[in-house]
Scaffold this active site. Structure first.
Site, PDB file in Angstrom:
ATOM      1  N   HIS A   1     -61.359 -37.445-111.755  1.00  0.00           N
ATOM      2  CA  HIS A   1     -60.359 -36.887-110.844  1.00  0.00           C
ATOM      3  C   HIS A   1     -59.416 -37.938-110.248  1.00  0.00           C
ATOM      4  O   HIS A   1     -59.094 -37.900-109.067  1.00  0.00           O
ATOM      5  CB  HIS A   1     -61.044 -36.069-109.748  1.00  0.00           C
ATOM      6  CG  HIS A   1     -61.984 -35.051-110.303  1.00  0.00           C
ATOM      7  ND1 HIS A   1     -61.546 -34.018-111.104  1.00  0.00           N
ATOM      8  CD2 HIS A   1     -63.333 -34.945-110.254  1.00  0.00           C
ATOM      9  CE1 HIS A   1     -62.588 -33.310-111.500  1.00  0.00           C
ATOM     10  NE2 HIS A   1     -63.675 -33.853-111.005  1.00  0.00           N
TER      11      HIS A   1
ATOM     12  N   SER B   1     -65.070 -29.236-110.252  1.00  0.00           N
ATOM     13  CA  SER B   1     -64.982 -30.178-111.368  1.00  0.00           C
ATOM     14  C   SER B   1     -65.359 -29.480-112.673  1.00  0.00           C
ATOM     15  O   SER B   1     -64.768 -28.461-113.014  1.00  0.00           O
ATOM     16  CB  SER B   1     -65.865 -31.396-111.085  1.00  0.00           C
ATOM     17  OG  SER B   1     -65.659 -32.399-112.050  1.00  0.00           O
TER      18      SER B   1
END
Length: 310
Positions: A195, A86
């Site tokens: 996401h 991430s």
């Protein structure tokens, strides 16, 4: 045998994580550099209250990871790959030599602001362990609604998957997963739906900002957590950093590729050990350690021992 530096993402943060970094002049210098770039004392972003902010969390994770990786390199630690989960992708891009640290700070601060402003409340993420991907996919599909959207977000391991969306949607998925045999299903410390398509507008704005940023061909191969592939083209890295925020994290694919290519030591940058534990479970034949648990000196020794065994 190759060495991978890994950089954790949001959810790994801990109160006082910057103050808890190992004492080292390079780490102290990186903290000072970051404070000067941001125009305020970065340690003020390090408290439990401050870390309720997505902006503070993501900036602190970037600085923590880069500071530790720089210290390891200053002590002579060898590294063959850089991989970030991430927001950890920005730290990986810095250490790979593709993105300048001051630029990364500015971008990560913007990333956090965009995410925080897009979803002030009512959204988050949850982790499910012990259910295979297809079964969880079916649960999410049954749960999804326009009012309470929820998506598969992070494929951390074959039986560890994170979902993102509205809190009500996430909680329903977690409850159903527990009923259908999940070993664990609970919310994590992320208050935005990372996401997933809900963050497409954030990704587009981040892409616009990245258009103005110079990126270099990395000196160390950069492993994408979005595609599960390694990247050397600066333009591919630019796209990866922008759209990683709204696309699923395919961490297990990226880690599997590195193992296939000869990675035998994963060293996780502070503050946590989440990626270390994932690697230990998924790849028991390799070595995986964290700076938080093992310290700089041990990690440096291990890195150079693996290099000597090439």
């Amino acid at each position: 045998m190759s060495v991978v530096f890994t950089f954790p993402g949001q959810g790994s943060q801990e109160p006082h994580m910057l103050r808890s970094l190992p004492p080292h002049p390079v780490i102290a210098g990186t903290l000072q550099e970051a404070s000067e770039i941001l125009g305020e004392d970065l340690l003020l972003w390090d408290s439990e209250d401050a870390l309720k902010s997505t902006v503070a969390v993501q900036v602190a994770l970037l600085v923590s990871g880069v500071a530790a990786a720089r210290a390891l390199q200053a002590e002579g630690a060898h590294v063959d790959w850089a991989a970030g989960h991430s927001v950890g992708a920005f730290g990986a891009a810095v250490i790979a030599g593709s993105l300048a640290f001051p630029t990364a700070l500015t971008l990560v601060k913007l990333r956090g602001e965009l995410m925080e402003n897009a979803f002030r409340q009512g959204y988050g993420m949850g982790v499910v362990l012990g259910i295979q991907q297809q079964k969880l996919h079916d649960i999410v599909a049954r749960t999804f609604s326009r009012e309470d959207p929820v998506y598969l977000a992070n494929y951390n391991a074959p039986d560890q998957i994170v979902v993102a969306g509205s809190v009500r949607g996430v909680d329903r998925v977690l409850a159903t997963a527990r009923q259908e045999g999940a070993r664990r299903a609970e919310r994590i410390q992320v208050n935005v739906p990372s996401h997933c398509p809900l963050l497409d507008p954030v990704a587009d704005k981040l892409a616009e900002a990245l258009k103005e940023v110079p990126l270099r061909r990395p000196a160390i191969p950069y492993a994408s957590n979005r595609t599960g592939r390694t990247l050397l083209d600066p333009e591919a890295i630019r796209e990866d950093l922008a759209y990683g925020v709204s696309r699923p994290v395919r961490w297990h694919e990226a880690a599997s590729l590195l193992v296939e290519r000869g990675a035998r030591l994963f060293i996780e940058m502070p503050p946590g050990r989440v990626l270390t534990n994932l690697a230990k479970t998924a790849f028991p034949s390799i070595r995986s350690v964290s700076v938080a648990d093992s310290g700089l000196k041990t990690c440096c020794i291990l890195a150079n021992r693996h290099k000597a065994n090439d």
